[in-house]
Design a protein around this motif. Structure first.
Motif, short mmCIF file in Angstrom:
data_model
loop_
_atom_site.label_atom_id
_atom_site.label_comp_id
_atom_site.label_asym_id
_atom_site.label_seq_id
_atom_site.Cartn_x
_atom_site.Cartn_y
_atom_site.Cartn_z
N UNK A 1 44.92 21.99 -2.17
CA UNK A 1 44.78 23.11 -3.11
C UNK A 1 46.12 23.75 -3.47
N UNK A 2 47.16 23.48 -2.69
CA UNK A 2 48.48 24.04 -3.00
C UNK A 2 49.03 23.34 -4.25
N UNK A 3 49.68 24.08 -5.14
CA UNK A 3 50.17 23.46 -6.37
C UNK A 3 51.32 22.49 -6.13
N UNK A 4 51.34 21.45 -6.94
CA UNK A 4 52.47 20.52 -6.93
C UNK A 4 53.59 21.13 -7.76
N UNK A 5 54.82 21.04 -7.25
CA UNK A 5 55.97 21.52 -8.01
C UNK A 5 56.63 20.38 -8.78
N UNK A 6 56.26 19.16 -8.43
CA UNK A 6 56.66 17.93 -9.11
C UNK A 6 55.57 16.93 -8.73
N UNK A 7 55.47 15.83 -9.43
CA UNK A 7 54.42 14.87 -9.09
C UNK A 7 54.48 14.46 -7.60
N UNK A 8 53.39 14.74 -6.88
CA UNK A 8 53.30 14.37 -5.46
C UNK A 8 54.06 15.29 -4.52
N UNK A 9 54.69 16.34 -5.02
CA UNK A 9 55.50 17.23 -4.19
C UNK A 9 54.88 18.63 -4.18
N UNK A 10 54.38 19.02 -3.01
CA UNK A 10 53.85 20.38 -2.86
C UNK A 10 54.87 21.28 -2.15
N UNK A 11 55.82 20.65 -1.46
CA UNK A 11 56.84 21.42 -0.75
C UNK A 11 58.15 20.64 -0.75
N UNK A 12 59.15 21.11 -1.49
CA UNK A 12 60.45 20.44 -1.48
C UNK A 12 61.16 20.62 -0.13
N UNK A 13 62.10 19.77 0.14
CA UNK A 13 62.89 19.83 1.37
C UNK A 13 63.50 21.21 1.54
#
Length: 174
Positions: free
Chosen positions: A50-62
């Motif tokens: 349910x958390x939004x993607x910030x890029x395709x397949x990425x919900x949490x960047x490094x």
């Protein structure tokens, strides 16, 4: 404020939050990530989806962090953070790892959490040398805790006594 180092199963700790050394998707994986997902149950996967993607397949960047309920874990919350993959240390890994600890603590403060347990972020499949990871974690935690708006108990939790001893040496020397 305190920092405690211990050898234990992170998924058994009754703290306000455990930190998940996650991957970018937040949808589970191996090591700590898999153990937390198994311990929390299927609702954790639903919450992460349910958390939004910030890029395709990425919900949490490094280096960033996200929070979900702990569901079936003794911990009330899971703070997910994505550590850097070790590439020799010349690609921003120390700053990214420090950001994991800082941003996880920031989420704890925002949610008024008083106790948080961390694993050795990036020291498993991501290949970060444990001694260098301990140095980055020590600097980041001490700096962030010194500026903390409220006292926070930090537990650094390791699966092996050898890893606990290594981190204890680093923290004692710093």
């Amino acid at each position: 404020m305190s920092i405690t180092l211990l050898t234990a199963d992170l998924t058994t700790l009754a703290v306000d939050a455990v930190v998940n050394a996650a991957n970018h998707t937040l949808l589970g994986g191996g090591g700590v990530d898999g153990a937390i997902h198994r311990g929390a149950g299927a609702r954790l996967l639903e919450a992460c989806r349910a958390l939004p993607e910030v890029a395709p397949g990425v919900r949490c960047p490094t280096g960033e962090a996200r929070i979900t309920p702990g569901f079936d874990l003794p911990a009330r919350h899971v703070i997910h953070t994505v550590g850097p993959v070790w590439r020799g240390g010349e690609h921003g890994e120390p700053a990214q790892l420090a950001a994991c600890y800082r941003n996880a603590l920031q989420l704890a403060y925002e949610h008024r959490l008083r106790s948080i347990a961390f694993p050795a972020i990036s020291c498993g499949a991501y290949g970060y040398p444990p001694e260098l990871a301990a140095e980055a974690a020590c600097r980041s935690l001490r700096r962030t805790l010194a500026e903390a708006p409220e006292p926070t108990d930090v537990h650094l939790c390791f699966v092996s006594p050898a890893m606990t001893a290594l981190w204890q040496r680093v923290f004692s020397a710093a």
